[in-house]
Design a protein around this motif. Structure first.
Motif, PDB file in Angstrom:
ATOM      1  N   PHE A   1       0.846  -1.190   0.000  1.00 25.66           N
ATOM      2  CA  PHE A   1       0.000   0.000   0.000  1.00 25.66           C
ATOM      3  C   PHE A   1       0.885   1.244   0.000  1.00 25.66           C
ATOM      4  O   PHE A   1       1.713   1.377  -0.889  1.00 25.66           O
ATOM      5  N   GLU A   2       0.767   2.107   1.014  1.00 24.35           N
ATOM      6  CA  GLU A   2       1.565   3.349   0.959  1.00 24.35           C
ATOM      7  C   GLU A   2       2.888   3.240   1.710  1.00 24.35           C
ATOM      8  O   GLU A   2       3.591   4.227   1.870  1.00 24.35           O
ATOM      9  N   LEU A   3       3.200   2.066   2.198  1.00 26.26           N
ATOM     10  CA  LEU A   3       4.446   1.894   2.946  1.00 26.26           C
ATOM     11  C   LEU A   3       5.551   1.270   2.087  1.00 26.26           C
ATOM     12  O   LEU A   3       5.286   0.370   1.294  1.00 26.26           O
ATOM     13  N   ALA A   4       6.754   1.743   2.316  1.00 28.91           N
ATOM     14  CA  ALA A   4       7.935   1.050   1.801  1.00 28.91           C
ATOM     15  C   ALA A   4       8.660   0.481   3.012  1.00 28.91           C
ATOM     16  O   ALA A   4       8.806   1.159   4.030  1.00 28.91           O
ATOM     17  N   ILE A   5       9.073  -0.779   2.893  1.00 32.87           N
ATOM     18  CA  ILE A   5       9.764  -1.448   3.991  1.00 32.87           C
ATOM     19  C   ILE A   5      11.058  -2.018   3.418  1.00 32.87           C
ATOM     20  O   ILE A   5      11.021  -2.778   2.460  1.00 32.87           O
ATOM     21  N   ALA A   6      12.172  -1.653   4.028  1.00 34.44           N
ATOM     22  CA  ALA A   6      13.454  -2.051   3.450  1.00 34.44           C
ATOM     23  C   ALA A   6      14.420  -2.497   4.537  1.00 34.44           C
ATOM     24  O   ALA A   6      14.279  -2.121   5.703  1.00 34.44           O
ATOM     25  N   ARG A   7      15.382  -3.289   4.152  1.00 33.28           N
ATOM     26  CA  ARG A   7      16.416  -3.697   5.101  1.00 33.28           C
ATOM     27  C   ARG A   7      17.714  -3.975   4.349  1.00 33.28           C
ATOM     28  O   ARG A   7      17.723  -4.241   3.149  1.00 33.28           O
TER      29      ARG A   7
END
Lengths: 461, 461
Positions: A336-342
């Protein structure tokens, strides 16, 4: 090393195509053939959720390159040919086409890029019609056909990893009611729980029913629908089910030819992407991957890695001496409107690997808050408290908050074994619409240093 | 080194505040006083265009920190006090307040952070009412007052650098007809002309009249308006004029105390931010800046640098041993929908510095083109063809294309003296909405390497 007159590549996805392109770039006179079992060379399988969401209207647009683009480079494509055996002593591969016609293909060097297959968990009823997996183009056609023909109103997605989350997003966009089931305590277990909770909250705000800590045990037909039964009394009814619980390396062909397997039953390779058999290389989701921080091989299939490994294999197959620099596990997903990174290691992973990690979490505006559109980034930084090097970072934020490329700053710092303390020395760009005078990357590092750094000067008083 | 009982800081902008905060963090018992000539400590002067555009409705929001935030850290603020003399032998500073009251302030260590002042080119009539500069808060209040009281319909902006371009954007947003005049052949001469042309095109598409290659010679009153006269027969009439042709270090106070000047008449400092006078440090826009690639000091005033230099000065003033790591000149600006960024050296700058640079320009989608909202990035990469190290990068693209943080990947690579060839080894994040399997950063590097690399393996055929 003898001249490579014919380079044969098994597999036409990221690793195989990268190997072919690099070989042709460096050794234009080498004959390069790619054998692929379907008709979809060089397709972006990472794009399948966006095809199924309707955002990509034509599946053909998912091709990184068209067949013409590939053959124009002088690469031969043998589509719809499944390799059934490798004979290393004869240096030959046996392939059959869809009519059962056999081909005996000689190679001077061989690159195995057979990729991975969807993991099929032991769930009763998993073979029922209406239950789908998603890995290859044909999988996506099956899902798309179901969506069009049966117009399902609801779906249960089993698995809260990348594909599960992207498909939750995609099918909400397509108007379905989505239930997402994850066996861990939080979704997206590739990041720490506090960040996984943010992803859950985002899913729920979009109407996705999220059930965590549930193991799915059975799927049953119930009229025209499917009843999904799990641990702790979980039950959900839906018009279709999507199982997305990860992938495992596709290695049967290699193994039967005597190619050695390594970590996680992936093909064992060195950093030149050589297998144990002379003149046979392997790359991509079917091989183990050298981890740059752990300094050992693990199983960590990613498209970016497949490209790098394929490029390395292709270079070496035509006489080069390239080494895969190693993975840091850098990855990003949009939900959705989130970006999740690692990138790098989480606290728990670093501990297991013998580091003495300390992790802080902070929340920082992605740009000057006075400029419109500022969003908070949640950032976790892990460093070693004995010696100070950065070990990893995780970040969640609005998809317009440059999360992906901020993780890449951390990844580039990690690549160079930077100490957390030194991140503030980086000369990063600033203008109020895009950042702060100290970017969130060094700001989080400063917070870490204030608490844990073995080096920071603590004053003369 | 003796204990620093009282640290005095002249200047309450980026460098001064950073010095104060770092000193207090490391040595809480040191008394820290900031002397500032106005009433606006720690204001984000980079935000002035966004205040004048109306995007920031209240100028108070431009404060990085409020006065309370600062004094809560135990820092004393002496607002509306102008330092008029430094007496190094007595270790004292003379300051006067707005009523002419003199103060004699003792210091153990002193940090000079007097910043810069607007350059005033020799243009006839530059002192006329309706002609403005923009550097400090009071400048912005004057412009704002003019905008409100006289409701000007048109403006001529002299100077196509950062402030000129941001003000063109701001005043178009505010409904004015804008003419932008630049004496160079293209606007934004901090990037190469091909990128400057893109900025010109963006300006023009928003209705800005752009005149390049024009030197402004005179401003004359013409009824209620101002006539701006330049070379090549240039004439433009407008309701107001903004002159934004850069800044020069504010060093009069330092110089009269015997502080040595260096490059560009900025205060000479070493990498510990020490001046030639014991116990006097200096930082920010008033000092010369160590360039990490050039390995010498130049004048390159940037907010990010001021923060780093201030932090270094503050740490050392209380007994630390920090060194400023050097600038790479990393910077970014947003002009309408474009982000324009750079780091390191351009081809011409690298040549002058004795490198053997080669530069390529390429155009690459910011993310997979099948995913909605893809935009092309224009990227220039400069590397040394004799030995392969990256020397610099420039990038222009849509403001949502993560241009700023992509330049920061280059900047982080530059910080570590990476070779262009090695950029493909970086493990960068990928998902179709944010990038390509090879990010534009390594893709451009690969293009460079294909043409110029002294190292790339070229095949055995």
């Amino acid at each position: 090393m003898t001249h490579c007159a014919h380079l044969l590549i098994i597999g036409g996805s990221d690793a195989g195509i990268s190997a072919a392109l690099r070989a042709k770039e460096l050794a234009p006179s080498t004959e390069v053939t790619i054998l692929l079992s379907d008709n979809f060379p060089n397709f972006s399988i990472c794009g399948l959720p966006f095809f199924l969401s309707g955002e990509v209207s034509d599946w053909r647009n998912l091709a990184h390159r068209t067949k013409d683009d590939i053959t124009r480079e002088g690469i031969q494509l043998l589509i719809n040919h499944t390799a059934t055996a490798i004979h290393p002593t004869e240096k030959a591969v046996i392939a059959v086409d869809t009519k059962g016609q056999k081909k005996h293909i000689h190679y001077d060097r061989l690159v195995i890029g057979t990729g991975a297959v969807s993991r099929r968990p032991s769930i009763q009823g998993i073979e029922l019609p209406g239950v789908y997996f998603l890995r290859w183009m044909t999988d996506s056609f099956a899902v798309q056909k179901h969506l069009i023909e049966y117009n399902p109103q609801s779906v249960v997605i089993v698995g809260g990893g990348y594909i599960g989350l992207e498909m939750a997003d995609a099918l909400v966009l397509r108007g379905l009611r989505v239930t997402l089931v994850e066996h861990s305590a939080t979704v997206l277990k590739t990041v720490d729980p506090s960040l996984g909770e943010m992803v859950s909250a985002e899913l729920q705000s979009r109407g996705v029913a999220v059930a965590t800590g549930i193991s799915i045990e059975a799927i049953q037909e119930k009229g025209n629908q499917l009843l999904v039964i799990g641990s702790n009394g979980f039950e959900a009814i839906a018009d279709m089910v999507l199982v997305a619980v990860g992938a495992k390396p596709s290695t049967q062909l290699a193994e039967s030819a005597g190619v050695e397997l390594g970590f996680g039953n992936a093909i064992r390779v060195n950093r030149k992407m050589e297998t144990n058999i002379p003149d046979i290389y392997a790359a991509g989701d079917c091989v183990e991957t050298w981890h740059r921080l752990l300094q050992k091989s693990i199983y960590l299939p990613l498209g970016t890695t497949a490209h790098k490994q394929g490029r390395t294999a292709g270079e070496n197959a035509v006489g080069g001496n390239a080494e895969f620099a190693g993975s840091l596990g850098t990855q990003v997903v949009k939900v959705f409107e989130l970006a999740i990174a690692r990138t790098g290691l989480r606290d728990s992973e670093a501990s297991e690997a013998g580091f003495d990690p300390m992790t802080i979490e902070s929340e920082i505006w992605d740009h000057k808050v006075y400029y419109p559109g500022a969003h908070k980034l949640r950032i976790r930084v892990t460093g070693d408290r004995r010696s100070g090097p950065l070990l990893g970072a995780q970040m969640v934020g609005h998809y317009q908050g440059e999360v992906a490329k901020r993780i890449d700053i951390f990844a580039t710092a990690l690549f160079h074994q930077m100490e957390v303390d030194k991140l503030s020395d980086l000369d990063l760009s600033y203008t109020p619409p895009f950042s702060n005078p100290w970017d969130p990357v060094p700001m989080t590092a400063q917070t870490w240093s204030q608490r844990f750094s073995p080096y920071s000067y603590k004053g003369d008083t």
